[in-house]
Scaffold this active site. Structure first.
Site, PDB file in Angstrom:
ATOM      1  N   LYS A 171     -16.287 -42.873   3.301  1.00  0.00           N
ATOM      2  CA  LYS A 171     -15.925 -44.393   3.087  1.00  0.00           C
ATOM      3  C   LYS A 171     -14.549 -44.641   2.902  1.00  0.00           C
ATOM      4  CE  LYS A 171     -16.009 -47.662   0.175  1.00  0.00           C
ATOM      5  NZ  LYS A 171     -15.092 -48.460   1.035  1.00  0.00           N
ATOM      6  N   GLU A 206       1.327 -50.056 -13.178  1.00  0.00           N
ATOM      7  CA  GLU A 206       1.454 -49.923 -11.738  1.00  0.00           C
ATOM      8  C   GLU A 206       1.544 -51.031 -11.157  1.00  0.00           C
ATOM      9  OE1 GLU A 206       0.039 -46.510  -8.824  1.00  0.00           O
ATOM     10  OE2 GLU A 206      -1.712 -47.780  -9.583  1.00  0.00           O
ATOM     11  N   GLU A 216      -8.080 -39.059  -7.834  1.00  0.00           N
ATOM     12  CA  GLU A 216      -6.258 -39.160  -7.768  1.00  0.00           C
ATOM     13  C   GLU A 216      -5.973 -40.683  -7.798  1.00  0.00           C
ATOM     14  OE1 GLU A 216      -3.052 -40.212  -6.659  1.00  0.00           O
ATOM     15  OE2 GLU A 216      -3.585 -39.929  -4.480  1.00  0.00           O
ATOM     16  N   CYS A 260       1.026 -44.511  -5.041  1.00  0.00           N
ATOM     17  CA  CYS A 260       0.946 -44.061  -6.182  1.00  0.00           C
ATOM     18  C   CYS A 260       1.696 -43.404  -7.096  1.00  0.00           C
ATOM     19  CB  CYS A 260      -0.731 -43.389  -6.251  1.00  0.00           C
ATOM     20  SG  CYS A 260      -0.769 -41.887  -5.326  1.00  0.00           S
TER      21      CYS A 260
END
Length: 471
Positions: free
Chosen positions: A170, A377, A244, A278
């Site tokens: 997906k 973040e 992750e 990231c």
């Protein structure tokens, strides 16, 4: 667009509609209906039916298919680059790097699977025989984000197939076009039915996939917040997980660093892919003895950056990929104004295109460690800087984060850099290097940056279960 289930294109039975937008000019590319939970069930069933034959196939057979995928990706490179540029907003240059890296990944696992011992026999002194086996973990769900299409999927699909897993893939519902073209390639080469299944679904489909009783493992790349939900859902049936997740990575510029090199690595580590990484080195730590000189050079470099739809070179930057992320970054810039953070650069020096989800690069200095911009973040072109007096302070600041995905060290002594690297709580550390990630290396983080590792032998092992027969 259709789902790809059991080797056939199938019209979705869903009802929700997704609109795909070109982030460079805000034009609508297309609209499509997302997958339903029934579509997910069909895909899982197909993967389950195909598992026995694929998991028991010879490693050389699986290597053949992985190399065949790589060959076809080579032939389709131009088309894949074009779709990534249109759907994701990447420059053609950056999209080319993604495609080429994905090709390397499939070839790497084609080679590795042929070298891996899936069965080993040990004779013990008492006459006992031990047969050590490595088996496919089973049916796996692979869920990828929108920032690096093709390459983040290759990191999952290639080792999963090499290990003998069957899968339901997906991709991001907002950037599915490169992955859809990838699936067309698998269909054209008549990839074994049911081994690879594509679901074009949104959050509802993803949740159903993660909860599905017949899925044995979930590999997810995305935000930490969503990763926590994935882990909680997987725990109910004790699914294996690889996560992750987010990052807030530091770049340490030591007193003996070459300043021009430090500027280059800081620019690349933060503004590549418009900061939508990231691993983006969004916390910059510079030794106070060279801070003024570094800031002067960094200011000039950032103010010289160009923003546009398809520019070439390290001093150029494209758009934010989605409108939602565009607004999120602006929310952090509002926080910066409210916190009265000090900007290093003159934003008037940077031209902003009239159309597209473009955001100017931002550099804030002397940012307090309790600032939300320092701690959270942002996933956009915003970097926060602080100085340090000595290496102990630098290491402490670097490790003082909820995340631990990556880090960069710029130093005049590589040996000295290695010593510092061993003290950083980060999964991948670069010394005097851009953020190169080799397929035989390692990817994954400490703390809230995730669980498990991708790439290298660790990536293959994450899709294997071990058992032993004692005779």
């Amino acid at each position: 667009m259709q789902n790809y289930i059991n080797g056939r294109w199938q019209v979705t039975t869903g009802t929700s509609e997704i609109e795909l937008v070109n982030p460079c000019n805000e034009k609508v590319l297309m609209r499509y209906i997302t997958a339903s939970t029934q579509d997910v069930d069909d895909a899982v069933f197909a993967a389950h039916q195909a598992l026995n034959s694929w998991s028991t196939s010879k490693p050389i057979e699986r290597a053949h298919w992985l190399n065949k995928i790589a060959d076809q990706l080579e032939l389709a490179k131009s088309k894949l680059i074009e779709l990534s540029h249109l759907n994701n907003g990447k420059s053609s240059e950056q999209a080319r790097v993604d495609v080429e890296n994905s090709i390397q990944c499939y070839r790497y696992y084609a080679d590795l699977v042929q070298k891996t011992a899936f069965s080993q026999i040990t004779q013990c002194e008492d006459g006992t025989e031990l047969i050590h086996l490595k088996n496919s973990v089973g049916v796996v769900a692979l869920i990828t984000p929108w920032n690096f299409p093709l390459i983040t999927s290759a990191w999952k699909i290639a080792p999963a197939l090499a290990a003998g897993c069957t899968l339901i893939f997906k991709p991001s519902e907002l950037v599915p076009l490169p992955e859809y073209e990838f699936t067309k390639i698998l269909d054209e080469i008549q990839f074994p039915q049911g081994v690879f299944n594509l679901i074009l679904g949104d959050t509802t489909a993803a949740q159903h996939l993660v909860n599905h009783v017949d899925v044995n493992k979930v590999s997810f790349t995305g935000s930490t917040e969503v990763g926590i939900h994935v882990m909680q859902a997987a725990a109910r049936s004790v699914k294996r997980v690889t996560l992750e997740l987010g990052g807030k990575s530091p770049i340490l510029i030591l007193h003996d660093a070459d300043l021009d090199e430090a500027v280059d690595k800081a620019l690349g580590g933060m503004f590549y892919n418009s900061g939508q990484m990231c691993s983006a080195t969004s916390r910059l730590l510079v030794h106070q003895s060279i801070a003024d000189r570094f800031y002067q050079k960094f200011k000039s470099a950032v103010e010289s950056m160009s923003l546009g739809a398809d520019l070439v070179g390290p001093s150029s930057m494209g758009p934010i990929t989605t409108l939602k992320q565009f607004h999120k970054v602006h929310e952090y810039l509002t926080i910066a104004r409210n916190e009265k953070l000090q900007s290093l650069i003159d934003l008037n020096q940077i031209h902003l295109p009239k159309l597209g989800f473009f955001i100017k690069p931002h550099v804030f200095i002397d940012v307090p460690t309790n600032s939300r911009l320092w701690k959270e973040e942002i996933f956009g072109p915003v970097i926060c800087c602080r100085t340090f007096a000595n290496e102990e302070e630098a290491i402490k600041l670097a490790n003082d984060s909820d995340f631990g995905l990556a880090a960069t060290i710029i130093t005049g002594s590589v040996e000295h850099g290695k010593t510092i690297a061993k003290r950083l709580r980060s999964g991948h550390i670069w010394i005097n290097s851009f953020q190169m990630i080799q397929p035989n290396s390692l990817w994954g983080g400490f703390k809230k940056s995730g669980i498990g590792r991708e790439l290298g032998e660790s990536g293959l092992n994450s899709y294997l279960e071990e058992n032993i027969i004692t005779i």
